[in-house]
Design an enzyme around this catalytic site. Structure first.
Site, mmCIF file in Angstrom:
data_model
loop_
_atom_site.group_PDB
_atom_site.id
_atom_site.type_symbol
_atom_site.label_atom_id
_atom_site.label_comp_id
_atom_site.label_asym_id
_atom_site.label_seq_id
_atom_site.Cartn_x
_atom_site.Cartn_y
_atom_site.Cartn_z
ATOM 1 N N SER A 153 -10.815 6.736 -2.877
ATOM 2 C CA SER A 153 -10.936 6.940 -1.423
ATOM 3 C C SER A 153 -10.324 8.286 -1.033
ATOM 4 O O SER A 153 -10.867 9.016 -0.208
ATOM 5 C CB SER A 153 -10.220 5.822 -0.663
ATOM 6 O OG SER A 153 -11.073 4.727 -0.466
ATOM 7 N N LYS A 198 1.689 1.821 -3.694
ATOM 8 C CA LYS A 198 0.458 2.053 -4.457
ATOM 9 C C LYS A 198 -0.058 3.458 -4.188
ATOM 10 O O LYS A 198 -0.396 4.205 -5.111
ATOM 11 C CB LYS A 198 -0.583 1.027 -4.007
ATOM 12 C CG LYS A 198 -1.910 1.135 -4.717
ATOM 13 C CD LYS A 198 -2.967 0.215 -4.133
ATOM 14 C CE LYS A 198 -2.481 -1.194 -3.993
ATOM 15 N NZ LYS A 198 -3.558 -2.152 -3.699
ATOM 16 N N GLY A 223 -12.606 -0.398 2.970
ATOM 17 C CA GLY A 223 -12.967 -1.809 2.849
ATOM 18 C C GLY A 223 -11.911 -2.618 2.119
ATOM 19 O O GLY A 223 -10.946 -2.091 1.583
ATOM 20 N N ASP A 224 -12.073 -3.914 2.142
ATOM 21 C CA ASP A 224 -11.268 -4.864 1.366
ATOM 22 C C ASP A 224 -12.102 -6.150 1.359
ATOM 23 O O ASP A 224 -13.334 -6.083 1.558
ATOM 24 C CB ASP A 224 -9.881 -5.068 2.013
ATOM 25 C CG ASP A 224 -8.914 -5.854 1.119
ATOM 26 O OD1 ASP A 224 -8.411 -5.292 0.144
ATOM 27 O OD2 ASP A 224 -8.688 -7.054 1.370
ATOM 28 N N GLN A 247 0.819 -1.216 0.000
ATOM 29 C CA GLN A 247 0.000 0.000 0.000
ATOM 30 C C GLN A 247 0.854 1.268 0.000
ATOM 31 O O GLN A 247 0.457 2.290 -0.559
ATOM 32 C CB GLN A 247 -0.907 -0.040 1.244
ATOM 33 C CG GLN A 247 -2.125 0.854 1.165
ATOM 34 C CD GLN A 247 -3.271 0.236 0.392
ATOM 35 O OE1 GLN A 247 -3.564 -0.936 0.541
ATOM 36 N NE2 GLN A 247 -3.931 1.025 -0.435
ATOM 37 N N LYS A 285 -2.772 -0.977 6.611
ATOM 38 C CA LYS A 285 -3.750 -2.031 6.292
ATOM 39 C C LYS A 285 -4.203 -2.652 7.606
ATOM 40 O O LYS A 285 -3.498 -2.580 8.616
ATOM 41 C CB LYS A 285 -3.089 -3.104 5.414
ATOM 42 C CG LYS A 285 -4.070 -3.994 4.684
ATOM 43 C CD LYS A 285 -4.622 -3.357 3.424
ATOM 44 C CE LYS A 285 -5.745 -4.161 2.821
ATOM 45 N NZ LYS A 285 -6.195 -3.631 1.534
HETATM 46 P P1 NAP Z 1 -14.679 -9.188 -2.051
HETATM 47 O O1 NAP Z 1 -15.730 -8.234 -2.479
HETATM 48 O O2 NAP Z 1 -14.776 -9.783 -0.709
HETATM 49 O O3 NAP Z 1 -14.583 -10.324 -3.164
HETATM 50 C C1 NAP Z 1 -13.597 -11.314 -3.169
HETATM 51 C C2 NAP Z 1 -13.993 -12.326 -4.216
HETATM 52 O O4 NAP Z 1 -12.956 -13.256 -4.439
HETATM 53 C C3 NAP Z 1 -15.219 -13.149 -3.801
HETATM 54 O O5 NAP Z 1 -15.957 -13.425 -4.944
HETATM 55 C C4 NAP Z 1 -14.568 -14.418 -3.247
HETATM 56 O O6 NAP Z 1 -15.395 -15.565 -3.264
HETATM 57 C C5 NAP Z 1 -13.475 -14.576 -4.263
HETATM 58 N N1 NAP Z 1 -12.405 -15.472 -3.835
HETATM 59 C C6 NAP Z 1 -11.749 -15.512 -2.665
HETATM 60 N N2 NAP Z 1 -10.810 -16.473 -2.709
HETATM 61 C C7 NAP Z 1 -10.876 -17.010 -3.951
HETATM 62 C C8 NAP Z 1 -10.169 -18.010 -4.625
HETATM 63 N N3 NAP Z 1 -9.182 -18.676 -4.028
HETATM 64 N N4 NAP Z 1 -10.501 -18.276 -5.916
HETATM 65 C C9 NAP Z 1 -11.510 -17.617 -6.528
HETATM 66 N N5 NAP Z 1 -12.224 -16.662 -5.933
HETATM 67 C C10 NAP Z 1 -11.910 -16.370 -4.664
HETATM 68 O O7 NAP Z 1 -13.228 -8.485 -2.119
HETATM 69 P P2 NAP Z 1 -12.731 -7.371 -3.095
HETATM 70 O O8 NAP Z 1 -12.869 -6.061 -2.382
HETATM 71 O O9 NAP Z 1 -13.335 -7.543 -4.438
HETATM 72 O O10 NAP Z 1 -11.176 -7.675 -3.140
HETATM 73 C C11 NAP Z 1 -10.606 -8.613 -4.062
HETATM 74 C C12 NAP Z 1 -9.113 -8.369 -4.189
HETATM 75 O O11 NAP Z 1 -8.871 -7.028 -4.625
HETATM 76 C C13 NAP Z 1 -8.314 -8.513 -2.899
HETATM 77 O O12 NAP Z 1 -7.023 -8.979 -3.200
HETATM 78 C C14 NAP Z 1 -8.234 -7.079 -2.388
HETATM 79 O O13 NAP Z 1 -7.140 -6.881 -1.497
HETATM 80 C C15 NAP Z 1 -8.029 -6.350 -3.701
HETATM 81 N N6 NAP Z 1 -8.346 -4.926 -3.689
HETATM 82 C C16 NAP Z 1 -9.574 -4.484 -3.349
HETATM 83 C C17 NAP Z 1 -9.860 -3.128 -3.381
HETATM 84 C C18 NAP Z 1 -11.230 -2.597 -3.083
HETATM 85 O O14 NAP Z 1 -11.452 -1.381 -3.254
HETATM 86 N N7 NAP Z 1 -12.198 -3.397 -2.700
HETATM 87 C C19 NAP Z 1 -8.852 -2.208 -3.733
HETATM 88 C C20 NAP Z 1 -7.606 -2.685 -4.107
HETATM 89 C C21 NAP Z 1 -7.370 -4.049 -4.080
HETATM 90 P P3 NAP Z 1 -16.290 -15.965 -1.993
HETATM 91 O O15 NAP Z 1 -17.489 -15.086 -2.101
HETATM 92 O O16 NAP Z 1 -16.552 -17.398 -2.193
HETATM 93 O O17 NAP Z 1 -15.448 -15.692 -0.777
#
Ligand code: NAP
Length: 460
Positions: A392, A128, A179-180, A125, A140
Site C-alpha cells: 500500500s 507493523k 481494505g480489510d 498497525q 484503522k
Molecule cells: P476477507 O477477504 O474478508 O476474508 C476473510 C476470510 O476469513 C473469509 O473467508 C471469511 O469467511 C473467513 N472467516 C471469518 N471468520 C472466520 C472464522 N471464525 N473461521 C474461519 N474463517 C473465518 O479478509 P482478509 O482481507 O483476507 O483479512 C483476513 C485477516 O487478515 C484479517 O484479520 C485482516 O485484518 C488481516 N489482514 C488483511 C490484510 C489485507 O491486505 N487484506 C492485511 C493485513 C492483515 P466468510 O466469507 O464466511 O466471512
C-alpha cells in the site's frame, strides 16, 4: 551479586512496574475492550527489556501516549436498502499515531466491528507500519455493516454514506485508508468515487487497494498473502527447513488466504485445507486455488461448494476443527483469536513446525505461550502480514510520482521488505536477550523507531 547485576535487576523491576501501571490505566480507561487490552498486553510484555535499558522512554511517557489514540472518530452511517427501508450503521476511524507518517490502515466491514476491535487493529498497525521501514503511521477504521447478502447497489449506497463522513478526516498526507475484512476492490472503488465527488480533484493517494485503471498498484491484491509466505520461508530457512514438501493448513478463504495458498504452493508446499466462517475443506490432493478464487472472488459463494468440483475433498461444518488436521505449517489467515489453547495443543501434538499469522491477532496469548514452550517457530501478525500495508505504501509512492511499477518490480520490493522485517525482528530478539522470540523482536524493532520519533517531536 555484582553491583552491575543488582542495578540491572532494579531497572528491570522498575520497567515492569511502569508497564503494569500503564496497562492497568488502559484497562480502567477502556473498560469492556478485551481485544484492545489483549493487543496492548502482548506488546507491553515484550518491551520491558528495552524500557529497562532506555529510561528516556519512561521519562517521556511514551507508553501512556502510545496507548491513547491521537483521535477517535465515531459516526452515524445512514443508508437505504433495496426495500426502501432506512438502515443505520456505526462507522469508526481511529487515528492512532502519526509520529513517522500519515495514519495508514485498513477499513473493516463486519458485524463484529466495535471500538475495541478497531482500537486493537489500530494499535497493532503502529508497530507493523514501522517494521516495514516506510514512512507510515498507524490507524484503522470500519463499520458494523455486514456486506454478506447485500446487493451491489446496497453496497454502493452504504459505502457512499460512509465516505461522506469519513472524507472530512482523511487525505493523501493525513490519513490513507485501505481494505480489510469485507472491504475489497469494489468497496474501495465506490469510496474513491465518493471522495472525489465530495472533495473535488483527483487525489489518487487518498486510498490504497485501488483498481489498476485509476491508480492501483500491481501486486497489492496478492501482497499480504504472498508476504506472509515470504516471511515464513525466511523463518524456516534460518532453521534449515523449507516450505518445499511440507504440509500446510491455511484458515479462511478471503484475500489473505487465497494468495497465501497460491504462494505456498508455488514454493512447493502442499496446502491441504482452507475454510470460511461456515466450515472447512480438507483436500489431501492439495487445495485447488483456482476453484477457491472462482467461488470466493468471483461468485461470492460458500467454501462448502468446493466439494461439488472436487468430490474427493471433504467439507466439515464449524471453523475450529481445521486445526486438528496434521500439518507442518499453519497459516491462520481468517480472523482474531481463531487459535486458542485447545487448537494450539492440537497443532503441537500433531507435530507442527511453524506458525505464520496472516490474520491480525489470530492466536490468543495462551496459544502463543504454548507455541513458544514447545519450540514451534512462531511468526507474529505484525511482522508476518506487513506485506499488505508495505505494498500500500508502494502504491502511495507510485501515486506521488505518477508512475507504475511492473509486477516484478513490486514483488521484488515486497520480498526485500519481508526479508528485512524478519532480519530486524530476529536481531532485536537477540539484542534484548530473547533469542528467536519474534514476538519480542518484532515489537521492540517496531517500537523503537516510533518512540524515538515521538521524543524528537516533543510533547504535542
Ligand atoms: P476477507 O477477504 O474478508 O476474508 C476473510 C476470510 O476469513 C473469509 O473467508 C471469511 O469467511 C473467513 N472467516 C471469518 N471468520 C472466520 C472464522 N471464525 N473461521 C474461519 N474463517 C473465518 O479478509 P482478509 O482481507 O483476507 O483479512 C483476513 C485477516 O487478515 C484479517 O484479520 C485482516 O485484518 C488481516 N489482514 C488483511 C490484510 C489485507 O491486505 N487484506 C492485511 C493485513 C492483515 P466468510 O466469507 O464466511 O466471512
Amino acid at each position: 551479586m555484582s553491583t552491575l547485576i543488582q542495578q540491572q535487576n532494579q531497572e528491570t523491576q522498575f520497567a515492569k512496574c511502569y508497564v503494569d501501571d500503564v496497562y492497568n490505566l488502559v484497562k480502567k480507561r477502556n473498560p469492556n475492550e478485551s481485544e484492545f487490552h489483549q493487543a496492548v498486553k502482548e506488546v507491553f510484555d515484550s518491551l520491558v527489556p528495552v524500557l529497562a535499558s532506555n529510561p528516556k522512554y519512561i521519562e517521556h511517557g511514551i507508553l501512556e501516549r502510545m496507548v491513547e489514540p491521537e483521535r477517535v472518530i465515531s459516526f452515524q452511517v445512514p443508508w437505504v436498502d433495496d426495500q426502501g427501508m432506512v438502515q443505520v450503521n456505526r462507522g469508526f476511524r481511529v487515528q492512532f499515531n502519526s509520529a513517522i507518517g500519515p495514519y495508514k490502515g485498513g477499513l473493516r466491514f463486519h458485524p463484529s466491528v466495535n471500538a475495541s476491535i478497531i482500537k486493537f487493529l489500530g494499535f497493532e498497525q503502529i508497530f507493523k507500519n514501522s517494521l516495514t521501514g516506510q514512512p507510515i503511521g498507524g490507524g484503522k477504521g470500519g463499520s458494523d455493516f455486514d456486506p454478506k447478502g447485500k446487493s451491489d447497489k446496497e453496497i454502493m449506497r452504504f459505502t457512499q454514506s460512509f465516505m461522506s463522513e469519513l472524507s472530512k478526516y482523511i487525505g493523501p498526507d493525513v490519513d490513507v485508508p485501505a481494505g480489510d475484512i469485507g472491504v475489497g476492490a469494489r468497496e474501495i472503488g465506490y469510496m474513491f468515487g465518493q471522495y472525489k465527488k465530495m472533495r473535488g480533484g483527483f487525489q489518487a493517494g487518498v486510498l490504497t487497494g485501488k483498481g489498476l485503471a485509476y491508480g492501483g498498484s500491481l501486486g497489492r491484491k496478492e501482497a499480504t498473502g504472498y508476504g506472509t509466505v515470504y516471511f515464513v520461508e525466511e523463518m524456516l530457512k534460518d532453521k534449515g527447513f523449507s516450505l518445499k514438501g511440507s504440509t500446510v493448513v491455511v484458515s479462511g478463504s478471503g484475500n489473505v488466504s487465497i494468495y497465501a495458498i497460491e504462494k505456498a504452493q508455488q514454493l512447493g508446499g502442499n496446502v491441504v485445507a482452507c475454510s470460511d466462517s461456515s466450515g472447512y475443506i480438507f483436500d489431501p490432493q492439495g487445495i485447488n486455488v483456482d476453484t477457491v478464487k472462482q467461488l470466493k472472488e468471483v461468485e461470492g459463494k460458500r467454501i462448502s461448494e468446493y466439494v461439488q468440483e472436487h468430490p474427493h475433498a471433504q467439507f466439515t461444518p464449524g471453523c475450529s476443527g481445521i486445526w486438528s488436521i496434521p500439518c507442518d505449517i499453519a497459516l491462520p489467515c481468517a480472523t482474531q483469536n481463531e487459535i486458542d489453547e485447545i487448537a494450539a495443543n492440537l497443532l503441537v501434538s500433531n507435530g507442527v513446525i511453524a506458525i505464520g499469522e496472516g490474520a491480525n491477532m489470530p492466536s490468543t496469548l495462551e496459544a502463543i505461550e504454548i507455541f513458544h514452550a514447545n519450540k514451534v517457530l512462531f511468526g507474529p501478525a505484525k511482522a508476518v502480514n506487513a506485506g499488505g500495508v508495505a505494498v500500500s505504501a508502494l502504491e502511495m509512492a507510485q501515486n506521488s510520482m505518477r508512475l507504475s511499477w511492473t509486477l516484478e518490480e513490486v514483488d521484488e520490493k515486497l520480498q526485500d521488505i519481508m526479508k528485512n522485517i524478519y532480519r530486524n525482528s530476529i536481531e532485536a530478539s537477540h539484542e534484548y536477550n530473547a533469542p528467536g522470540n519474534l514476538v519480542v523482536g518484532a515489537n521492540i524493532a517496531g517500537f523503537k523507531k516510533v518512540a524515538d520519533a515521538m521524543i524528537s517531536q516533543g510533547i504535542i
